[in-house]
Design a protein around this motif. Structure first.
Motif, short mmCIF file in Angstrom:
data_model
loop_
_atom_site.label_atom_id
_atom_site.label_comp_id
_atom_site.label_asym_id
_atom_site.label_seq_id
_atom_site.Cartn_x
_atom_site.Cartn_y
_atom_site.Cartn_z
N GLN A 221 0.82 -1.21 0.00
CA GLN A 221 0.00 0.00 0.00
C GLN A 221 0.85 1.26 0.00
O GLN A 221 2.03 1.24 0.32
CB GLN A 221 -0.91 0.00 1.23
CG GLN A 221 -1.73 -1.26 1.40
CD GLN A 221 -2.48 -1.68 0.15
OE1 GLN A 221 -3.17 -0.87 -0.45
NE2 GLN A 221 -2.34 -2.94 -0.24
N ASP A 222 0.20 2.38 -0.35
CA ASP A 222 0.82 3.68 -0.19
C ASP A 222 0.97 3.98 1.30
O ASP A 222 0.39 3.30 2.15
CB ASP A 222 -0.04 4.76 -0.85
CG ASP A 222 -0.11 4.61 -2.36
OD1 ASP A 222 0.87 4.07 -2.94
OD2 ASP A 222 -1.13 5.00 -2.94
N LYS A 223 1.74 4.98 1.61
CA LYS A 223 1.89 5.39 3.00
C LYS A 223 0.53 5.80 3.56
O LYS A 223 -0.29 6.38 2.86
CB LYS A 223 2.86 6.56 3.12
CG LYS A 223 4.18 6.37 2.38
CD LYS A 223 4.96 5.18 2.88
CE LYS A 223 6.32 5.09 2.17
NZ LYS A 223 7.10 3.93 2.60
N GLY A 224 0.28 5.48 4.83
CA GLY A 224 -0.99 5.87 5.43
C GLY A 224 -1.38 5.03 6.62
O GLY A 224 -0.64 4.15 7.06
N VAL A 225 -2.59 5.30 7.14
CA VAL A 225 -3.15 4.62 8.30
C VAL A 225 -4.30 3.74 7.82
O VAL A 225 -5.20 4.22 7.10
CB VAL A 225 -3.64 5.63 9.35
CG1 VAL A 225 -4.25 4.91 10.55
CG2 VAL A 225 -2.50 6.54 9.79
N TYR A 226 -4.30 2.48 8.23
CA TYR A 226 -5.26 1.51 7.71
C TYR A 226 -5.91 0.72 8.83
O TYR A 226 -5.51 0.80 9.99
CB TYR A 226 -4.55 0.56 6.74
CG TYR A 226 -3.95 1.25 5.54
CD1 TYR A 226 -4.73 1.61 4.45
CD2 TYR A 226 -2.59 1.54 5.50
CE1 TYR A 226 -4.18 2.25 3.35
CE2 TYR A 226 -2.03 2.18 4.40
CZ TYR A 226 -2.82 2.52 3.32
OH TYR A 226 -2.28 3.15 2.24
N SER A 227 -6.93 -0.08 8.43
CA SER A 227 -7.62 -0.96 9.36
C SER A 227 -7.87 -2.29 8.67
O SER A 227 -7.64 -2.44 7.46
CB SER A 227 -8.95 -0.35 9.79
OG SER A 227 -9.87 -0.35 8.70
N MET A 228 -8.38 -3.26 9.42
CA MET A 228 -8.71 -4.56 8.82
C MET A 228 -9.85 -4.44 7.82
O MET A 228 -9.97 -5.26 6.91
CB MET A 228 -9.06 -5.57 9.90
CG MET A 228 -7.86 -6.19 10.57
SD MET A 228 -6.75 -7.06 9.41
CE MET A 228 -7.69 -8.55 9.07
N LYS A 229 -10.66 -3.42 7.97
CA LYS A 229 -11.72 -3.20 6.99
C LYS A 229 -11.13 -2.94 5.61
O LYS A 229 -11.66 -3.37 4.59
CB LYS A 229 -12.59 -2.03 7.44
CG LYS A 229 -13.91 -1.91 6.73
CD LYS A 229 -14.80 -0.91 7.46
CE LYS A 229 -16.16 -0.85 6.84
NZ LYS A 229 -17.08 0.05 7.59
N ASP A 230 -9.99 -2.23 5.58
CA ASP A 230 -9.30 -1.99 4.31
C ASP A 230 -8.73 -3.29 3.76
O ASP A 230 -8.83 -3.58 2.57
CB ASP A 230 -8.17 -0.97 4.52
CG ASP A 230 -8.67 0.37 5.02
OD1 ASP A 230 -9.62 0.91 4.43
OD2 ASP A 230 -8.12 0.86 6.01
#
Length: 238
Positions: A221-230
């Motif tokens: 992924q690109d840089k960033g903040v994610y969750s399991m939903k993503d």
């Protein structure tokens, strides 16, 4: 991928087993203070440590350009600060209160049911969670996530543990029993009937498997903040 495991308790050991079976290289394992030189050998770290160590583990990874997947609960009062560090360091950060695929489907059901029930004032909602004796925080991060989802879809304003007699709060019961990997029950009760949904984990492998899947995913992924939903591409029906 080159993987660091931060927190080598039962969950960390299960992560090691799952990651090795998927042909990943474990380059660093610790339950102690971080050795930054060893940490920097990893592409990504999976953190199942303790609440007192989680924020330092997450931010140290971000500051040294190691992507981080964290499943440690009990430290979320510092989560937004960790998000800001991720943004300032252009890092990759994924937090989940529960990595189980089944639990993340359960989260979607919970949000949908909360929206359906929001106008039915005769029902009072409560939550119950049961975990093994070694779990340090109570209520569980998963239970808190479930309560927060209900609050977002209803007139409830907060949650309480132990439960309090307040029509605007969601009571959460937390029990600790030997050999229970994780049980969560969402209960809507009225004088006429009861509606409930529940999830029962049969082992730690579901959590560890989901965490390794998340680590594999985040590196793409690109840089960033994610969750399991993503990660699971779960689109809420609410």
């Amino acid at each position: 991928m080159k993987l660091a495991i931060l927190g080598y308790g039962k969950m960390g050991k299960t992560v090691e087993e799952i990651a090795s079976s998927r042909n990943h290289e474990i380059v660093y394992i610790t339950s102690d203070e971080l050795d930054i030189d060893q940490l920097k050998k990893a592409d990504v770290a999976i953190d199942f440590s303790i609440p007192e160590a989680a924020f330092t583990n997450v931010t140290s990874c971000l500051e040294h350009k190691v992507s981080i997947v964290s499943g440690t609960t009990g430290w979320l009062n510092q989560y937004e600060e960790a998000v800001e560090v991720c943004k300032s360091e252009s890092g990759r950060f994924l937090y989940a209160s529960n990595f189980s695929i089944g639990v993340n489907v359960f989260f979607e059901l919970n949000s949908h049911l909360a929206k359906m029930m929001s106008g039915l004032k005769e029902y009072k909602v409560k939550l119950k969670e049961i975990h093994h004796l070694e779990k340090k925080d109570a209520p569980s991060g998963t239970a808190i996530s479930l309560a927060d989802q209900i609050i977002n879809e209803s007139n409830y304003q907060t949650w309480n543990h132990p439960p309090q007699n307040d029509k605007f709060s969601i009571g959460i019961e937390a029990e600790r029993e030997e050999g229970v990997f994780g049980f969560h029950d969402v209960i809507y009760d009225s004088g006429i009937d009861t509606i409930s949904i529940s999830h029962n984990a049969k082992s730690r492998k579901g959590f560890a498997h989901g965490a390794v899947i998340a680590a594999e995913w985040i590196l793409k992924q690109d840089k960033g903040v994610y969750s399991m939903k993503d990660v699971l591409q779960l689109n809420s029906t609410t």
